[in-house]
Design an enzyme around this catalytic site. Structure first.
Site, PDB file in Angstrom:
ATOM      1  N   GLU A 134       0.295   4.890  51.112  1.00  0.00           N
ATOM      2  CA  GLU A 134       1.290   4.480  52.088  1.00  0.00           C
ATOM      3  C   GLU A 134       2.365   5.553  52.201  1.00  0.00           C
ATOM      4  OE1 GLU A 134       2.761   0.559  51.405  1.00  0.00           O
ATOM      5  OE2 GLU A 134       0.776  -0.307  51.171  1.00  0.00           O
ATOM      6  N   HIS A 186      12.094  -2.193  57.560  1.00  0.00           N
ATOM      7  CA  HIS A 186      10.703  -1.755  57.687  1.00  0.00           C
ATOM      8  C   HIS A 186      10.485  -1.224  59.099  1.00  0.00           C
ATOM      9  CE1 HIS A 186       6.362  -1.622  57.491  1.00  0.00           C
ATOM     10  NE2 HIS A 186       6.444  -1.869  56.188  1.00  0.00           N
ATOM     11  N   ARG A 211      10.478   5.630  54.349  1.00  0.00           N
ATOM     12  CA  ARG A 211      10.632   4.467  55.207  1.00  0.00           C
ATOM     13  C   ARG A 211      11.908   4.514  56.046  1.00  0.00           C
ATOM     14  NH1 ARG A 211       9.070  -0.986  52.053  1.00  0.00           N
ATOM     15  NH2 ARG A 211       6.895  -0.500  52.453  1.00  0.00           N
ATOM     16  N   HIS A 228      14.120  -5.697  55.736  1.00  0.00           N
ATOM     17  CA  HIS A 228      12.944  -5.854  54.881  1.00  0.00           C
ATOM     18  C   HIS A 228      13.262  -6.066  53.409  1.00  0.00           C
ATOM     19  CE1 HIS A 228       8.782  -5.498  53.698  1.00  0.00           C
ATOM     20  NE2 HIS A 228       9.014  -4.421  52.961  1.00  0.00           N
ATOM     21  N   ARG A 274      13.678   2.319  49.034  1.00  0.00           N
ATOM     22  CA  ARG A 274      12.523   1.956  48.204  1.00  0.00           C
ATOM     23  C   ARG A 274      11.246   2.616  48.694  1.00  0.00           C
ATOM     24  NH1 ARG A 274       8.529  -1.919  48.336  1.00  0.00           N
ATOM     25  NH2 ARG A 274       9.416  -3.155  50.052  1.00  0.00           N
TER      26      ARG A 274
END
Length: 527
Positions: A122, A236, A289, A344, A379
Site C-alpha cells: 500500500e 483517507h 497518505r 479517517h 500514519r
C-alpha cells in the site's frame, strides 16, 4: 461491579488488552457501546496488517518517512520488533485467521515467515508486507476475536453499555461509571484500559462507523490525563464520493476504497481524465497518505471531480468485496470510482508510554484513542490494527500486573438525571453543526483565521451541550459532550502547531506553510 481490569471498547485493541490481561490471571470486564461487531472501526478495516518481513529497518524507515519524520523512534522500534511475534501468537496461533494465500484462497500457515501469504503493498510501503483477507481484513480478525473472548474464562463482556466518566481518587483512576439498561452504576477496577477508537463523528464525512465520538480521549482529558498531538487528524484520500457520481441514488452512502487498490495499480484522474499524482510526488499514487489526500482535494476543487481508475487491474477478481459495494451503489467501474478525501484516523490522543500507561495512575490507553508516538504526524497504511495489537497486549499485561486483586470501591457522585429526556433530533442537530464546523475549518487544509472561528463556534456548542448534560443522562448527550471536547482539543492543538504531515496550515491565499517539497513533492503552479 468490580474487576481487576476494566477494558472500555471492543475493537481489536480492546480485545487484545482483554486477552493479555486474562492470560495473566486477571478478572477482566469489557464494556462496549457496540451491539454488533460492525459497530467497531476494527470491523471496517479493509487493507490488512503490515508485518515485518526480512528487512525490519526498511519497515521502520517507511513508518518514519510517512510520519514526515516526526514518529518516535523508540515507539517505531517497539512496533516493528514485536509485529511478527504478536501476529503469530494472537492472529495465527490463537484465532487461526486465514489470511489470503498466493494463488487465491486462504492459508493455514502458522508463521509470518511463510512465503505462501499473498502479501499486499500500500501507499508509503517500499515492499509487500501486508497480510490481508480480501479487502475486509478487520471483520475476519475481530469477529473470531470476540467469539474467542466470549468463551474464555475470566473475561466478561457487557455490550450496549456506555462509559460515562472515569472514577478518580487523588489522581488515581479507580474505574468508570457505566450506563446500561437505562441505569448508571459504578465499575470499580484495579486498572482501566481505554480502547475506544477515534473521532469520526466529529466530522460530517468520515470512514469510521457511527459512534466514533472520541469517548476515551474526552474522558481521559476531563479526568486530567495528558493528551497530545491532537492536530494530526488523517484523511483517507479515496472514499467513494456519491456527491460527484451521476449514477448515485440520493441516499447512497460513502465507503472506504482501500489503499491496496492503488497498491495494485489503480490511478487517480481528475475530471479532465488527467492522471495528476505523478506531477505531485515521485511515488505518484503510492505517496504518503497526507500528500495524496491534499492532491485529491485540490484536483477535485480545480476540476470538480476525481475518480479512481481501476481499468488496469482485474478489480472484481482481486477486490470482490469492494466490487460488491460499488455494485450496490450503481458505480460504473468503466468510468472509474468517484472519490474524495474523508476523515479517517486520529494519530494523536491520550499520551502513553511503551506499555500504554497514561499520566494518571492505573489508567491505560491503546489503539486510536492513544498517542503512542508510532504515527507521528501521519500514519503509514495498515499499521493501525498492528498498533492496536501490540499496544493492546502490552497495556493488558501491565494493567493485569497493576490491578490484579486491587479493585477498591470509592465514593462517587452519580450524575444528575432530573430533567425530561431530549428528543432524538437534539443530538442530531448538534452533531450536524459540529461536523460542518470541523469540515469547513479543521479539515485537510487549515488557516489561522479559520481555526480561530472553529474554536469560537466549538466553545459555544460545548457550552450549550454542557448545560443540558448537567441534568440529563443519555448515551447521545455524553457522546455529544465527548465529541465537542475532542473537537476543541483538535482545534486548539492545530492553532498552536506548525504544519507537519496531515496537519496542513495554509495562508488565506492557499499557500502552504510547510515544505512539501522536502517530502518529494513537485510544486505545481495550479495547485
Amino acid at each position: 461491579m468490580k474487576a481487576d481490569v476494566l477494558v472500555v471498547g471492543s475493537g481489536i485493541t480492546g480485545c487484545a488488552a482483554a486477552l493479555a490481561a486474562a492470560r495473566e490471571g486477571a478478572d477482566v470486564l469489557v464494556v462496549t457501546k457496540a451491539t454488533e461487531p460492525e459497530d467497531a472501526a476494527s470491523d471496517w478495516a479493509q487493507g490488512g496488517i503490515a508485518v515485518t518481513q526480512s528487512a525490519p529497518e526498511e519497515f521502520a524507515a517507511d513508518i518514519r518517512r510517512a510520519s514526515d519524520d516526526t514518529a518516535d523512534p523508540e515507539a517505531v522500534e517497539t512496533l516493528v520488533s514485536e509485529s511478527r511475534a504478536v501476529v503469530e501468537d494472537v492472529l495465527l496461533d490463537t484465532l487461526e485467521v486465514e489470511f489470503d494465500a498466493v494463488g487465491g484462497g486462504a492459508d493455514g500457515a502458522d508463521s509470518t515467515d511463510s512465503t505462501d501469504f499473498d502479501l499486499a503493498r500500500e501507499a508509503g510501503h517500499s515492499s509487500r508486507r501486508i497480510l490481508h483477507v480480501d479487502a475486509s481484513t478487520g471483520a475476519h480478525v475481530l469477529r473470531p476475536f470476540l467469539q474467542h473472548l466470549s468463551a474464555r474464562d475470566g473475561v466478561r463482556i457487557v455490550d450496549d453499555a456506555t462509559a460515562l466518566d472515569l472514577l478518580t481518587e487523588e489522581g488515581t483512576v479507580r474505574g468508570a461509571t457505566i450506563l446500561a439498561d437505562g441505569e448508571v452504576e459504578p465499575v470499580f477496577a484495579g486498572a482501566t484500559v481505554l480502547a475506544t477508537g477515534g473521532i469520526g463523528d466529529c466530522y460530517a464525512r468520515s470512514t469510521n462507523p457511527a459512534g466514533a465520538t472520541g469517548d476515551g480521549v474526552a474522558m481521559a482529558a476531563l479526568a486530567g490525563a495528558t493528551v497530545s498531538d491532537m492536530q494530526y487528524v488523517q484523511f483517507h484520500p479515496t472514499a467513494y464520493d456519491p456527491r460527484t457520481d451521476p449514477q448515485a441514488d440520493d441516499d447512497a452512502q460513502p465507503f472506504l476504497v482501500s489503499e491496496a487498490v492503488r497498491g495494485e495499480g489503480a490511478a487517480l484522474r481528475d475530471a479532465d481524465g488527467r492522471r495528476f499524482m505523478p506531477d505531485v510526488h515521485e511515488d505518484a499514487e503510492l505517496a504518503p497518505r497526507d500528500v495524496v489526500a491534499r492532491a485529491v482535494s485540490r484536483a477535485r476543487d480545480r476540476t470538480g471531480r476525481v475518480v479512481l481508475d481501476v481499468s488496469d487491474l482485474d478489480f472484481r477478481e482481486e477486490f470482490p468485496d469492494l466490487a460488491a459495494l460499488c455494485d450496490d451503489r450503481g458505480v460504473d467501474l468503466d468510468a472509474g470510482i468517484p472519490v474524495a478525501p474523508s476523515e479517517h484516523f486520529l494519530c494523536g490522543g491520550v499520551a502513553v508510554d511503551d506499555r500504554g500507561r497514561t499520566s494518571l495512575s492505573r489508567l491505560f490507553a491503546a489503539g486510536e484513542c492513544a498517542r503512542t508516538g508510532v504515527h507521528g504526524a501521519n500514519r503509514l497504511a495498515s499499521t493501525s490494527l498492528l498498533e492496536g495489537l501490540v499496544w493492546g497486549v502490552r497495556a493488558g499485561e501491565t494493567a493485569a500486573d497493576r490491578g490484579r486483586g486491587d479493585a477498591e470501591a470509592v465514593e462517587y457522585a452519580p450524575p444528575r438525571d432530573s430533567d425530561p429526556a431530549l428528543p432524538d433530533a437534539f443530538a442530531d442537530t448538534k452533531f450536524d453543526r459540529l461536523g460542518r464546523t470541523m469540515d469547513e475549518f479543521v479539515g485537510i487544509e487549515r488557516t489561522p483565521d479559520g481555526l480561530g472561528t472553529a474554536r469560537a463556534r466549538l466553545r459555544r456548542l460545548k457550552g450549550e451541550v454542557d448545560a443540558y448534560a448537567r441534568t440529563r443522562v443519555s448515551q447521545s448527550i455524553y457522546e455529544l459532550r465527548n465529541a465537542c471536547v475532542s473537537s476543541l482539543l483538535v482545534a486548539r492543538a492545530a492553532a498552536d502547531a506548525p504544519s507537519a504531515g496531515c496537519h496542513s496550515l495554509v495562508d488565506p491565499d492557499g499557500s502552504e506553510e510547510s515544505d512539501d517539497a522536502g517530502r518529494g513533492v513537485t510544486p505545481r503552479a495550479d495547485d
